[in-house]
Structures are given as structure tokens and as C-alpha cells.
Design a protein around this motif. Structure first.
Motif, PDB file in Angstrom:
ATOM      1  N   UNK A 283      23.407  19.550  71.343  1.00 36.05           N
ATOM      2  CA  UNK A 283      23.686  20.264  72.550  1.00 36.05           C
ATOM      3  C   UNK A 283      23.320  21.522  72.472  1.00 36.05           C
ATOM      4  N   UNK A 284      23.017  21.921  73.727  1.00 38.33           N
ATOM      5  CA  UNK A 284      22.602  23.323  73.732  1.00 38.33           C
ATOM      6  C   UNK A 284      23.453  24.035  74.436  1.00 38.33           C
ATOM      7  N   UNK A 285      24.219  25.098  74.141  1.00 35.10           N
ATOM      8  CA  UNK A 285      25.159  25.644  74.945  1.00 35.10           C
ATOM      9  C   UNK A 285      24.652  26.896  75.641  1.00 35.10           C
ATOM     10  N   UNK A 286      25.252  27.251  76.723  1.00 33.83           N
ATOM     11  CA  UNK A 286      25.041  28.168  77.547  1.00 33.83           C
ATOM     12  C   UNK A 286      23.385  28.643  77.718  1.00 33.83           C
ATOM     13  N   UNK A 287      22.536  27.533  78.308  1.00 37.11           N
ATOM     14  CA  UNK A 287      21.249  27.714  78.149  1.00 37.11           C
ATOM     15  C   UNK A 287      21.089  28.288  79.312  1.00 37.11           C
ATOM     16  N   UNK A 313      22.001  16.985  81.703  1.00 32.72           N
ATOM     17  CA  UNK A 313      22.072  18.233  81.776  1.00 32.72           C
ATOM     18  C   UNK A 313      23.060  18.482  82.772  1.00 32.72           C
ATOM     19  N   UNK A 314      23.928  19.499  82.675  1.00 33.65           N
ATOM     20  CA  UNK A 314      24.812  19.847  83.485  1.00 33.65           C
ATOM     21  C   UNK A 314      24.257  20.645  84.815  1.00 33.65           C
ATOM     22  N   UNK A 315      24.869  20.445  85.891  1.00 38.96           N
ATOM     23  CA  UNK A 315      24.528  21.472  87.134  1.00 38.96           C
ATOM     24  C   UNK A 315      25.467  22.684  86.831  1.00 38.96           C
ATOM     25  N   UNK A 316      24.629  23.865  86.839  1.00 35.86           N
ATOM     26  CA  UNK A 316      25.204  24.913  86.291  1.00 35.86           C
ATOM     27  C   UNK A 316      26.332  25.569  87.034  1.00 35.86           C
ATOM     28  N   UNK A 317      27.350  26.341  86.655  1.00 38.87           N
ATOM     29  CA  UNK A 317      28.475  26.864  87.511  1.00 38.87           C
ATOM     30  C   UNK A 317      27.998  28.081  88.431  1.00 38.87           C
ATOM     31  N   UNK A 318      27.344  28.960  87.748  1.00 36.60           N
ATOM     32  CA  UNK A 318      27.247  30.189  88.228  1.00 36.60           C
ATOM     33  C   UNK A 318      25.517  30.413  88.547  1.00 36.60           C
ATOM     34  N   UNK A 319      24.854  29.181  88.143  1.00 38.44           N
ATOM     35  CA  UNK A 319      23.285  29.576  88.682  1.00 38.44           C
ATOM     36  C   UNK A 319      22.537  30.209  87.499  1.00 38.44           C
ATOM     37  N   UNK A 320      22.992  30.642  86.456  1.00 38.07           N
ATOM     38  CA  UNK A 320      22.336  31.230  85.361  1.00 38.07           C
ATOM     39  C   UNK A 320      22.271  30.683  84.024  1.00 38.07           C
ATOM     40  N   UNK A 321      23.541  29.785  84.022  1.00 36.36           N
ATOM     41  CA  UNK A 321      23.701  29.321  82.431  1.00 36.36           C
ATOM     42  C   UNK A 321      24.118  27.809  82.808  1.00 36.36           C
ATOM     43  N   UNK A 322      23.653  26.807  81.733  1.00 33.76           N
ATOM     44  CA  UNK A 322      24.176  25.522  81.775  1.00 33.76           C
ATOM     45  C   UNK A 322      23.953  24.962  80.218  1.00 33.76           C
ATOM     46  N   UNK A 323      24.651  23.710  80.505  1.00 31.91           N
ATOM     47  CA  UNK A 323      24.557  22.881  78.937  1.00 31.91           C
ATOM     48  C   UNK A 323      23.652  21.828  79.116  1.00 31.91           C
ATOM     49  N   UNK A 324      22.908  21.679  77.908  1.00 32.67           N
ATOM     50  CA  UNK A 324      21.999  20.598  77.772  1.00 32.67           C
ATOM     51  C   UNK A 324      22.308  19.706  76.474  1.00 32.67           C
ATOM     52  N   UNK A 325      22.518  18.408  76.778  1.00 35.79           N
ATOM     53  CA  UNK A 325      22.724  17.421  75.661  1.00 35.79           C
ATOM     54  C   UNK A 325      21.688  16.186  75.579  1.00 35.79           C
ATOM     55  N   UNK A 326      21.163  16.060  74.487  1.00 37.44           N
ATOM     56  CA  UNK A 326      20.417  14.782  74.061  1.00 37.44           C
ATOM     57  C   UNK A 326      20.489  14.133  73.033  1.00 37.44           C
ATOM     58  N   UNK A 327      19.933  12.882  72.674  1.00 33.30           N
ATOM     59  CA  UNK A 327      20.119  12.248  71.556  1.00 33.30           C
ATOM     60  C   UNK A 327      18.821  12.060  70.859  1.00 33.30           C
ATOM     61  N   UNK A 328      18.651  11.882  69.519  1.00 32.97           N
ATOM     62  CA  UNK A 328      17.748  11.692  68.885  1.00 32.97           C
ATOM     63  C   UNK A 328      18.126  10.932  67.613  1.00 32.97           C
ATOM     64  N   UNK A 329      17.370  10.077  66.858  1.00 31.06           N
ATOM     65  CA  UNK A 329      17.539   9.404  65.762  1.00 31.06           C
ATOM     66  C   UNK A 329      17.928  10.368  64.649  1.00 31.06           C
ATOM     67  N   UNK A 330      19.314   9.893  63.889  1.00 28.46           N
ATOM     68  CA  UNK A 330      19.876  10.681  63.150  1.00 28.46           C
ATOM     69  C   UNK A 330      18.936  11.235  62.069  1.00 28.46           C
ATOM     70  N   UNK A 331      18.017  10.189  61.641  1.00 28.23           N
ATOM     71  CA  UNK A 331      17.156  11.046  60.706  1.00 28.23           C
ATOM     72  C   UNK A 331      16.386  11.768  61.208  1.00 28.23           C
ATOM     73  N   UNK A 332      16.274  12.248  62.271  1.00 27.27           N
ATOM     74  CA  UNK A 332      15.182  13.553  62.729  1.00 27.27           C
ATOM     75  C   UNK A 332      16.197  14.644  63.372  1.00 27.27           C
ATOM     76  N   UNK A 333      17.606  14.636  62.948  1.00 32.86           N
ATOM     77  CA  UNK A 333      18.250  15.704  63.557  1.00 32.86           C
ATOM     78  C   UNK A 333      18.085  17.227  62.860  1.00 32.86           C
ATOM     79  N   UNK A 334      17.846  17.135  61.534  1.00 29.19           N
ATOM     80  CA  UNK A 334      17.572  18.255  61.091  1.00 29.19           C
ATOM     81  C   UNK A 334      16.134  18.928  61.661  1.00 29.19           C
ATOM     82  N   UNK A 335      15.077  18.150  61.741  1.00 26.80           N
ATOM     83  CA  UNK A 335      13.782  18.572  61.983  1.00 26.80           C
ATOM     84  C   UNK A 335      13.989  19.012  63.459  1.00 26.80           C
ATOM     85  N   UNK A 336      14.778  18.416  64.303  1.00 25.00           N
ATOM     86  CA  UNK A 336      14.694  18.869  65.664  1.00 25.00           C
ATOM     87  C   UNK A 336      15.688  20.195  65.798  1.00 25.00           C
TER      88      UNK A 336
END
Ligand code: ASP
Ligand code: MG
Length: 424
Positions: A283-287, A313-336
Motif C-alpha cells: 500500500x502506498x499512503x497519501x499518494x 485505488x481510492x477516490x481521494x477525499x480532498x482531490x490532492x492525496x489518495x491511497x493505492x493498494x496492489x498485490x504481487x507474489x510474496x517472493x517479489x515484495x522486497x524487489x517491488x
């Protein structure tokens, strides 16, 4: 009389006894008057052994890349199928069936130049068709063809399913029968839910979802190819007695037919439940919420060959920041996470959070297109078991739900039962 392609995987030709057993399956269809071409894998474990031999070899002096020569890799690993095709041809001849072995280049099965992971471009079926007309069985090596550089090319691991479907398309066969160590496609993994039922039929689209989600019956690419060329593909067991009652029933043999949805008369709303283990969530917070941010995230991940799956991806509350979540294979998480840290300044986000040990459970069915409330049923059933949902994505024929790993089996069984898939 029909034209049939019969494919036998590695466990079905694992030793000489099994090769003789395969010959009896083929003889049964020939005796019934069908024109038959056979596609074989290498004996179980053989390809692994060949690959290990290649990997144990020293690299060329001064080699620019730390990888062995892909053309020689292909020359070596393709040999497993050559052995089984010859052995099966002999086994067939010994029980009075006219048979001849064929390697990919002899047909030819033409591929692109992607040695080690080549794609089939074309199958010239003319000579095989001519000989089938004279009653001869062609025993064809799976997993390989000939590349434009005039050398053997292999298709990537598990590629003989794809060979079989391509041969069936090239010969305009009525059906491609895939004989394997399971007796069909089930509503879910029977090891997780013993009440899983074998499906009589499943559509190409549904099978593609089941296959790519880890119902490891067929190579995904073979299902894509079957869908594009409309090759009716039948999954059945090679371990049954070839002459048991019903085995030679052409219209209704035991197994699962993968076919066009028009051929499925009794359409259920949900056809199966699949799951994929070892998922990780990032998850990327306050993107920053502006054009180009998604491209700035997923472009570099793709370049790093990281396979991103669910994206929310969330619809942003204030039009400037939002949150984004995605999934990857666990073996790739550090690389990602490393890739994302590198682009952090260009994109702008406050924090990266990651979590591993997650499972994606998916409900699949083309009946969803015309029924409402399918998703609500899943959410209610999971809630009643106290299973928390982390993320949800949907397509026309699929609902995917991300949950914590320890709940995987409970979730699969709950969903299997709530849609009425349990054995009666
Ligand atoms: N023998 C090859 C492999 O093990 C191809 C196949 O069996 O599908 O990957
Ligand atoms: Mg296989």
C-alpha cells in the motif's frame, strides 16, 4: 468417425509399463475408427534432469550474459520428448497399430525465435492428415518446434499442453483429449474441499481464470490457444483401465470438456472457486492524486518484471492525496518495495506498507454476467465466518477477495458451499 488428438503428460509416460498402457488408450480410439494423432511429454522427471545438466555446465569463456546458450539448452531439453515419441510408436506397432514418431521440425511446427520460451506460429498438418487417412497414427513430440533460425526451439515448461492444442488446431481435429494424472477439472481443489465435484463442462473463459489462478491442470497458454482457435479440449485420466466401460464413449467419456459457452446447457451462476497462495499486499499512503502517478508506479514495476495483480485505488477525499493498494507474489515484495523507493521522489507518497502471507480467493462463473447479488452472497458468507476482507476486485466473470493466509481453506470451503457446489 472423428479426428482426435490425444495428449499424454509426463506421469502418463513415466515408465515402460505406462507407455504400454498409453498405447492401449490409443488403440481403443483407432479401433473405434477415429483418425488419431498423439502428442507426448518427456517421461516424468526427465526434463528436470536435462535442465539440471544444462545449469551445471560452465558458461562460454567471456560470455556477456550469465546465462547458458539458449539454442543449446533447447537442443538438450527437447530430447526427452524424442525418446517417448519413439518408444510409444514402437509400443503401438507391437499391438498392431501402424504408428510413426514425429519431431516438431519434421511436421513442421513453426515457432518464433524465442528459444527456451518460444511461441508456436503455425502447424503444417498436411502430411499428418494424409497419413491419418491411410490409418497411420502420428506420435508427435510436445514442447518443441523449429524456429526461423532452423534450430529446435522449446516452448517453456509445461509446454506440451500447448503443443497438443496447436496440433489439434492445425489438423482441424474434432477434439483434443488431454490425458493426465487427474480425471478432470473440479469445482475447487479437492485437497481443500473433499466435496468438490468434477465438472462435466467448463467454458474457455472460466477455465482460463481457473488455470491462471493455480488450478494447475493445464498450462495457461494452452487454454488461451484453445479459446482463440475454438479447440474443444477434454481433460481426462490416463490411469484408468483403457478398456473400462465408458472409456471409449466418444460423446460422453469420463472427464471435463472445455468448450464454448454455447455448449453448456445447464449453466450455473458460479462454476468454481480458485485460490492463489503466497500473495503480498503493498500500500502506498497519501499518494499524490494527479495524472501520471499510476504510470509512474506500474511502469517501473513492469520493467522490473514484477507481476502486479489486484490494483485498488481510492477516490481521494480532498482531490490532492489518495491511497493505492496492489498485490504481487510474496517472493517479489522486497524487489517491488526497492523499485518504489527509487521512484518515490518523482511520485510523492508518505509511506509504503507491505504485508505477506495473504491469499486471493476467487469465485468464477460466466453466469455472473446475468445474475445480481453474487458478490453480496460471498461477502455475507465470509462475514459469518469472521473472515476479514482486505481488498476486492471484480471482472465480468470473477470476484477476487484478498484475505489473511490462515483463513484460506475456510474461505474456499465456505464459498464452495454457499454457491451450492458441494457434492450432493
Ligand atoms: N516435458 C516438458 C516439461 O516438463 C513439457 C511438458 O511436459 O509439458 O516441462
Ligand atoms: Mg503438464
Amino acid at each position: 468417425m472423428a479426428r482426435l488428438v490425444m495428449k499424454f503428460g509426463g506421469t502418463s509416460v513415466a515408465d515402460l509399463d505406462r507407455i504400454h498402457n498409453v498405447a492401449r488408450h490409443v488403440k481403443r480410439e483407432v479401433d473405434a475408427g477415429h483418425e488419431v494423432a498423439v502428442v507426448v511429454s518427456a517421461m516424468a522427471g526427465k526434463t528436470n534432469e536435462l535442465v539440471d545438466w544444462v545449469r551445471s555446465m560452465p558458461l562460454a569463456t567471456g560470455a556477456a550474459s550469465p546465462i547458458y546458450d539458449a539454442r543449446e539448452y533447447d537442443a538438450i531439453v527437447a530430447s526427452g520428448e524424442q525418446v517417448t515419441s519413439g518408444l510409444l510408436a514402437i509400443a503401438l506397432q507391437s499391438i498392431g497399430v501402424d504408428a510413426r514418431s514425429w519431431q516438431g521440425w519434421q511436421i513442421p511446427i513453426r515457432t518464433d525465435n524465442g528459444h527456451g520460451a518460444a511461441r508456436i506460429l503455425d502447424v503444417d498438418g498436411s502430411e499428418i492428415v494424409r497419413r491419418m487417412g491411410l490409418g497411420q497414427v502420428a506420435v508427435i513430440t510436445g514442447f518443441q518446434g523449429i524456429a526461423p533460425d532452423n534450430r529446435i526451439a522449446t516452448l517453456g515448461r509445461g509446454g506440451s499442453d500447448t503443443s497438443a492444442v496447436a496440433v489439434a488446431a492445425g489438423l482441424a481435429a474434432d477434439r483434443c483429449d488431454i490425458y493426465t494424472d487427474v480425471d478432470g477439472v473440479y469445482t475447487t481443489d479437492p485437497r481443500v474441499e473433499p466435496k468438490a465435484r468434477r465438472l462435466a463442462r467448463i467454458s474457455f473463459e472460466e477455465m482460463l481464470e481457473m488455470a491462471s489462478l493455480g488450478a494447475k491442470v493445464l498450462q495457461v497458454r494452452s487454454v488461451e490457444l484453445a479459446m482463440v482457435h475454438r479447440v474443444r479440449t477434454f481433460v481426462r485420466s490416463s490411469f484408468e483401465d483403457p478398456d473400462a466401460p465408458g472409456m471409449g464413449d466418444f460423446d460422453n467419456p469420463p472427464g471435463t470438456l472445455i468448450c464454448d459457452e454455447d455448449e453448456i446447457v445447464e449453466q450455473q451462476v458460479v462454476t468454481g472457486i480458485a485460490y492463489a497462495k503466497d500473495e503480498a499486499q503493498i500500500s502506498l499512503r497519501r499518494l499524490a492524486d494527479r495524472p501520471g502517478v499510476s504510470a509512474g508506479i506500474f511502469g517501473p514495476l513492469a520493467e522490473a518484471n514484477i507481476n502486479v495483480d489486484m490494483i485498488v485505488q481510492n477516490v481521494s477525499e480532498d482531490g490532492s492525496r489518495t491511497d493505492m493498494t496492489f498485490t504481487v507474489p510474496a517472493s517479489d515484495v522486497e524487489k517491488a518495495v526497492g523499485v518504489l523507493e527509487n521512484v518515490r521522489n518523482g511520485i510523492g507518497f508518505d509511506a509504503i506498507q507491505s504485508e505477506t502471507g495473504l491469499v486471493k480467493v476467487s469465485v468464477i462463473g460466466i453466469g455472473m454476467r446475468s445474475h445480481t447479488g453474487v458478490a453480496a452472497t460471498a461477502f455475507k458468507a465470509l462475514a459469518e465466518k469472521g473472515i476479514n476482507i482486505r481488498a476486492i476486485t471484480t471482472s465480468e466473470i470473477k470476484i477476487s477477495i484478498l484475505i489473511d493466509g490462515p483463513y484460506a481453506e475456510l474461505a474456499v470451503r465456505t464459498l464452495h458451499s454457499v454457491y451450492g457446489l458441494d457434492k450432493q
